[in-house]
Each structure stands twice: as structure tokens, then as C-alpha cells.
Design a protein around this motif. Structure first.
Motif, PDB file in Angstrom:
ATOM      1  N   LEU A 198      47.990   2.029 -38.538  1.00  0.00           N
ATOM      2  CA  LEU A 198      47.176   2.748 -37.561  1.00  0.00           C
ATOM      3  C   LEU A 198      47.323   2.196 -36.145  1.00  0.00           C
ATOM      4  CD1 LEU A 198      44.103   3.293 -39.836  1.00  0.00           C
ATOM      5  CD2 LEU A 198      45.524   5.079 -38.831  1.00  0.00           C
ATOM      6  N   ARG A 199      47.631   0.927 -36.026  1.00  0.00           N
ATOM      7  CA  ARG A 199      47.835   0.358 -34.676  1.00  0.00           C
ATOM      8  C   ARG A 199      48.962   1.071 -33.938  1.00  0.00           C
ATOM      9  NH1 ARG A 199      46.791  -5.272 -36.758  1.00  0.00           N
ATOM     10  NH2 ARG A 199      44.704  -5.698 -35.968  1.00  0.00           N
ATOM     11  N   GLY A 200      49.927   1.582 -34.664  1.00  0.00           N
ATOM     12  CA  GLY A 200      51.068   2.245 -34.041  1.00  0.00           C
ATOM     13  C   GLY A 200      50.896   3.747 -33.848  1.00  0.00           C
ATOM     14  N   ILE A 201      49.762   4.307 -34.236  1.00  0.00           N
ATOM     15  CA  ILE A 201      49.546   5.751 -34.120  1.00  0.00           C
ATOM     16  C   ILE A 201      48.743   6.044 -32.854  1.00  0.00           C
ATOM     17  CG2 ILE A 201      48.453   7.779 -35.160  1.00  0.00           C
ATOM     18  CD1 ILE A 201      49.025   6.552 -37.899  1.00  0.00           C
ATOM     19  N   PRO A 202      49.310   6.820 -31.935  1.00  0.00           N
ATOM     20  CA  PRO A 202      48.563   7.149 -30.720  1.00  0.00           C
ATOM     21  C   PRO A 202      47.505   8.224 -30.972  1.00  0.00           C
ATOM     22  CG  PRO A 202      50.720   8.193 -30.679  1.00  0.00           C
ATOM     23  CD  PRO A 202      50.673   7.349 -31.921  1.00  0.00           C
ATOM     24  N   VAL A 203      46.414   8.138 -30.218  1.00  0.00           N
ATOM     25  CA  VAL A 203      45.382   9.170 -30.212  1.00  0.00           C
ATOM     26  C   VAL A 203      45.402   9.775 -28.811  1.00  0.00           C
ATOM     27  CG1 VAL A 203      42.926   9.693 -30.439  1.00  0.00           C
ATOM     28  CG2 VAL A 203      43.977   7.947 -31.909  1.00  0.00           C
ATOM     29  N   SER A 204      45.611  11.075 -28.725  1.00  0.00           N
ATOM     30  CA  SER A 204      45.724  11.763 -27.435  1.00  0.00           C
ATOM     31  C   SER A 204      44.714  12.892 -27.367  1.00  0.00           C
ATOM     32  CB  SER A 204      47.138  12.326 -27.266  1.00  0.00           C
ATOM     33  OG  SER A 204      48.095  11.297 -27.380  1.00  0.00           O
ATOM     34  N   MET A 205      44.546  13.428 -26.171  1.00  0.00           N
ATOM     35  CA  MET A 205      43.591  14.498 -25.964  1.00  0.00           C
ATOM     36  C   MET A 205      44.228  15.659 -25.228  1.00  0.00           C
ATOM     37  SD  MET A 205      40.017  14.387 -23.972  1.00  0.00           S
ATOM     38  CE  MET A 205      38.954  14.140 -25.353  1.00  0.00           C
ATOM     39  N   ILE A 206      43.929  16.857 -25.695  1.00  0.00           N
ATOM     40  CA  ILE A 206      44.341  18.082 -25.000  1.00  0.00           C
ATOM     41  C   ILE A 206      43.152  18.514 -24.160  1.00  0.00           C
ATOM     42  CG2 ILE A 206      45.020  20.487 -25.283  1.00  0.00           C
ATOM     43  CD1 ILE A 206      46.210  19.633 -28.025  1.00  0.00           C
ATOM     44  N   THR A 207      43.312  18.537 -22.835  1.00  0.00           N
ATOM     45  CA  THR A 207      42.192  18.852 -21.952  1.00  0.00           C
ATOM     46  C   THR A 207      42.208  20.292 -21.451  1.00  0.00           C
ATOM     47  OG1 THR A 207      43.417  17.991 -20.060  1.00  0.00           O
ATOM     48  CG2 THR A 207      41.933  16.461 -21.198  1.00  0.00           C
ATOM     49  N   LEU A 208      43.242  21.022 -21.736  1.00  0.00           N
ATOM     50  CA  LEU A 208      43.335  22.414 -21.311  1.00  0.00           C
ATOM     51  C   LEU A 208      42.272  23.245 -22.020  1.00  0.00           C
ATOM     52  CD1 LEU A 208      45.023  24.524 -19.708  1.00  0.00           C
ATOM     53  CD2 LEU A 208      46.383  24.804 -21.771  1.00  0.00           C
ATOM     54  N   GLU A 209      41.400  23.903 -21.257  1.00  0.00           N
ATOM     55  CA  GLU A 209      40.298  24.664 -21.848  1.00  0.00           C
ATOM     56  C   GLU A 209      40.782  25.820 -22.720  1.00  0.00           C
ATOM     57  OE1 GLU A 209      36.990  25.773 -19.432  1.00  0.00           O
ATOM     58  OE2 GLU A 209      37.149  23.936 -18.265  1.00  0.00           O
ATOM     59  N   ASP A 210      41.868  26.444 -22.354  1.00  0.00           N
ATOM     60  CA  ASP A 210      42.368  27.603 -23.091  1.00  0.00           C
ATOM     61  C   ASP A 210      43.524  27.250 -24.021  1.00  0.00           C
ATOM     62  OD1 ASP A 210      40.518  29.268 -21.851  1.00  0.00           O
ATOM     63  OD2 ASP A 210      41.844  29.669 -20.169  1.00  0.00           O
ATOM     64  N   ALA A 211      43.536  26.031 -24.533  1.00  0.00           N
ATOM     65  CA  ALA A 211      44.644  25.592 -25.393  1.00  0.00           C
ATOM     66  C   ALA A 211      44.785  26.472 -26.630  1.00  0.00           C
ATOM     67  CB  ALA A 211      44.455  24.137 -25.797  1.00  0.00           C
ATOM     68  N   GLY A 212      43.664  26.852 -27.239  1.00  0.00           N
ATOM     69  CA  GLY A 212      43.717  27.708 -28.428  1.00  0.00           C
ATOM     70  C   GLY A 212      44.292  29.076 -28.124  1.00  0.00           C
ATOM     71  N   LEU A 213      43.886  29.641 -27.014  1.00  0.00           N
ATOM     72  CA  LEU A 213      44.390  30.950 -26.606  1.00  0.00           C
ATOM     73  C   LEU A 213      45.875  30.874 -26.275  1.00  0.00           C
ATOM     74  CD1 LEU A 213      43.667  33.887 -26.015  1.00  0.00           C
ATOM     75  CD2 LEU A 213      43.051  33.191 -23.695  1.00  0.00           C
ATOM     76  N   LEU A 214      46.264  29.831 -25.575  1.00  0.00           N
ATOM     77  CA  LEU A 214      47.678  29.641 -25.242  1.00  0.00           C
ATOM     78  C   LEU A 214      48.515  29.461 -26.509  1.00  0.00           C
ATOM     79  CD1 LEU A 214      49.881  29.274 -23.100  1.00  0.00           C
ATOM     80  CD2 LEU A 214      49.275  26.851 -23.032  1.00  0.00           C
ATOM     81  N   GLY A 215      48.006  28.665 -27.447  1.00  0.00           N
ATOM     82  CA  GLY A 215      48.718  28.466 -28.707  1.00  0.00           C
ATOM     83  C   GLY A 215      48.864  29.754 -29.494  1.00  0.00           C
ATOM     84  N   ALA A 216      47.800  30.549 -29.509  1.00  0.00           N
ATOM     85  CA  ALA A 216      47.852  31.832 -30.210  1.00  0.00           C
ATOM     86  C   ALA A 216      48.887  32.767 -29.565  1.00  0.00           C
ATOM     87  CB  ALA A 216      46.479  32.500 -30.212  1.00  0.00           C
ATOM     88  N   ALA A 217      48.953  32.747 -28.232  1.00  0.00           N
ATOM     89  CA  ALA A 217      49.916  33.591 -27.527  1.00  0.00           C
ATOM     90  C   ALA A 217      51.351  33.167 -27.832  1.00  0.00           C
ATOM     91  CB  ALA A 217      49.662  33.544 -26.028  1.00  0.00           C
TER      92      ALA A 217
END
Length: 120
Positions: free
Chosen positions: A95-114
Motif C-alpha cells: 500500500l505504501r507504493g499505491i498513490p491516492v489521487s483526486m478528480i476535482t472536475l465537477e462534471d467528470a461523470g458526464l464527461l466520462g459518459a460522453a
């Protein structure tokens, strides 16, 4: 590259990245949340993210998204969150080698669906 669902998490088979679908949605918009409750939530979230990373072998990283994650973003980059994420006994070195990141784009779900629809 089609994602599949695994316990509230979508796995992108190509890179091993995971996307947490939602985080404690009911607290969005609440103004009077105690700091102790938020600290407890961040610690529990870190611990569960570590569990998900181990179960899913998410060596490419774990991704957070959603309005709650954006609202408490400063709390998610703390040592408390990271320690809860990696504190898994024999799995700690992994787990020390696994990064945790954040998606801050508000419309990420909509963009992904598109993007998904465009590829279909």
C-alpha cells in the motif's frame, strides 16, 4: 476498454486504476459538521480505500471523486488519511507504493459518459 463494477468501485482494466463512485453523499451542503466527525470520516475513508486497494489489487492507484471529496479535499491529503490507508499489517509495504489521487472536475461523470458513448 469497458469498466466493470466491483463493490461500488469501477475498475479500468487497462491500467489498474480505481474510481470510488460516491462518498457519504448526505453531508453535502451541511454547514455544522464537527471537526471530530470529519476526522473520523477521513480516517474511516482512508482505511476503506486501503481495503479496496488490497481487494482489487489497485497497484495503479486509487481515485477519489464526488462533491464530498471536493468539499473536504484539504482533509484528504493529511497524514491521518494516508496512515489509515496503508495500515494493513502484512499488506502495508504494498500500500505504501499505491498513490491516492483526486478528480476535482465537477462534471467528470458526464464527461466520462460522453467519452463512453462516443466510443460505443
Amino acid at each position: 476498454m469497458r469498466p466493470h463494477t466491483l463493490g461500488g468501485v469501477q475498475k479500468c482494466r487497462k491500467k489498474g486504476h480505481f474510481l470510488l463512485i460516491s462518498l457519504l453523499q448526505p453531508i453535502v451542503g451541511q454547514k455544522n459538521i464537527s471537526p471530530e466527525a470529519l476526522d473520523l470520516f477521513v480516517e474511516a475513508l482512508g482505511a476503506e480505500l486501503g481495503n479496496v486497494a488490497v481487494r482489487a489489487a489497485a497497484t495503479g492507484g486509487v481515485w477519489l471523486t464526488g462533491s464530498v471529496a471536493r468539499a473536504i479535499q484539504p482533509l484528504l491529503v493529511t497524514d491521518r488519511m494516508r496512515q489509515a490507508f496503508i495500515d494493513k499489517g502484512a499488506m502495508t509495504p504494498l500500500l505504501r507504493g499505491i498513490p491516492v489521487s483526486m478528480i476535482t472536475l465537477e462534471d467528470a461523470g458526464l464527461l466520462g459518459a460522453a467519452v463512453f458513448a462516443a466510443r460505443a
